[in-house]
Design an enzyme around this catalytic site. Structure first.
Site, PDB file in Angstrom:
ATOM      1  N   THR A 286       1.311  -2.012  -0.509  1.00 49.11           N
ATOM      2  CA  THR A 286       0.253   0.149  -0.181  1.00 49.11           C
ATOM      3  C   THR A 286       0.728   0.940  -0.236  1.00 49.11           C
ATOM      4  OG1 THR A 286      -1.945  -1.134   1.674  1.00 49.11           O
ATOM      5  CG2 THR A 286      -1.768   1.089   1.515  1.00 49.11           C
ATOM      6  N   TYR A 287       2.635   1.462   0.664  1.00 48.31           N
ATOM      7  CA  TYR A 287       3.001   2.386   1.009  1.00 48.31           C
ATOM      8  C   TYR A 287       2.772   2.590  -1.035  1.00 48.31           C
ATOM      9  CZ  TYR A 287       7.076   5.151   1.039  1.00 48.31           C
ATOM     10  OH  TYR A 287       8.342   6.094   1.568  1.00 48.31           O
ATOM     11  N   ASN A 288       3.483   1.727  -1.391  1.00 52.23           N
ATOM     12  CA  ASN A 288       4.514   2.134  -2.837  1.00 52.23           C
ATOM     13  C   ASN A 288       2.954   2.640  -3.704  1.00 52.23           C
ATOM     14  OD1 ASN A 288       5.759  -1.586  -2.528  1.00 52.23           O
ATOM     15  ND2 ASN A 288       6.273   0.573  -1.910  1.00 52.23           N
TER      16      ASN A 288
ATOM     17  N   THR B  47       0.693   4.513  -2.752  1.00 52.58           N
ATOM     18  CA  THR B  47       0.571   5.617  -2.113  1.00 52.58           C
ATOM     19  C   THR B  47       1.576   6.468  -3.279  1.00 52.58           C
ATOM     20  OG1 THR B  47       1.512   5.877  -0.527  1.00 52.58           O
ATOM     21  CG2 THR B  47      -0.441   5.192  -0.386  1.00 52.58           C
TER      22      THR B  47
END
Length: 165
Positions: free
Chosen positions: A138-140, A142
């Site tokens: 999810t970080y990647n 965003t």
């Protein structure tokens, strides 16, 4: 005329070093940061620090700004996994709002700190900008979406994406 620079996340490690460097160059610096990790910036006549969540920015925060350096985000996979909604709000939605305010005030340049992690895991020995994005968390995701949002404002200002690895 002195250049007026707005740095989001300016109290973090990278932001505080950058702020100090810009002040040494004679720039006026406005830092907006939640100060979750404190504020170790030294008082300076050309420095204004505002303790604020970037989700709560107002258009007036961008008045008289020449350049934005956007470092504030929910960083790294473990932090994002704690609250994915917060990560999307801060990393993408707040960025969009910042870009709209930047456009409104005709800010000339917007520099965004992304991440080399947008490329995912590659077989290639050297990861270059020619390779496709394959975000695996999810970080990647965003960060990838934030880059796309930023690029949609290329006609309105000069945009730069930095991808530390």
């Amino acid at each position: 005329m002195k250049q007026n620079i707005l740095i989001t996340g300016g109290c973090g490690y990278v932001g505080s070093k950058l702020t100090e460097n810009l002040l040494n160059q004679g720039k006026n610096v406005k830092v907006i940061d939640t100060c979750w990790f404190g504020n170790n910036l030294k008082n300076h006549k050309n420095l204004k620090v505002i303790k604020k969540d970037i989700r709560n920015l107002k258009s007036k925060d961008f008045k008289n700004v020449d350049k934005v350096i956007h470092l504030a985000n929910i960083a790294n996979d473990p932090s994002v996994e704690l609250n994915q909604t917060l990560a999307w709000e801060v990393n993408c939605l707040a960025l969009y709002k910042m870009l709209e305010f930047s456009k409104l005030y005709k800010i000339k340049q917007f520099i965004y700190a992304s991440s080399g992690s947008v490329y995912g895991i590659k077989k290639e020995r050297k990861v270059t900008e020619d390779l496709s994005f394959i975000p695996i968390s999810t970080y990647n995701k965003t960060k990838m979406i934030a880059e796309r949002i930023l690029l949609s404002f290329e006609k309105d200002m000069k945009v730069h994406i930095v991808r530390p690895a």
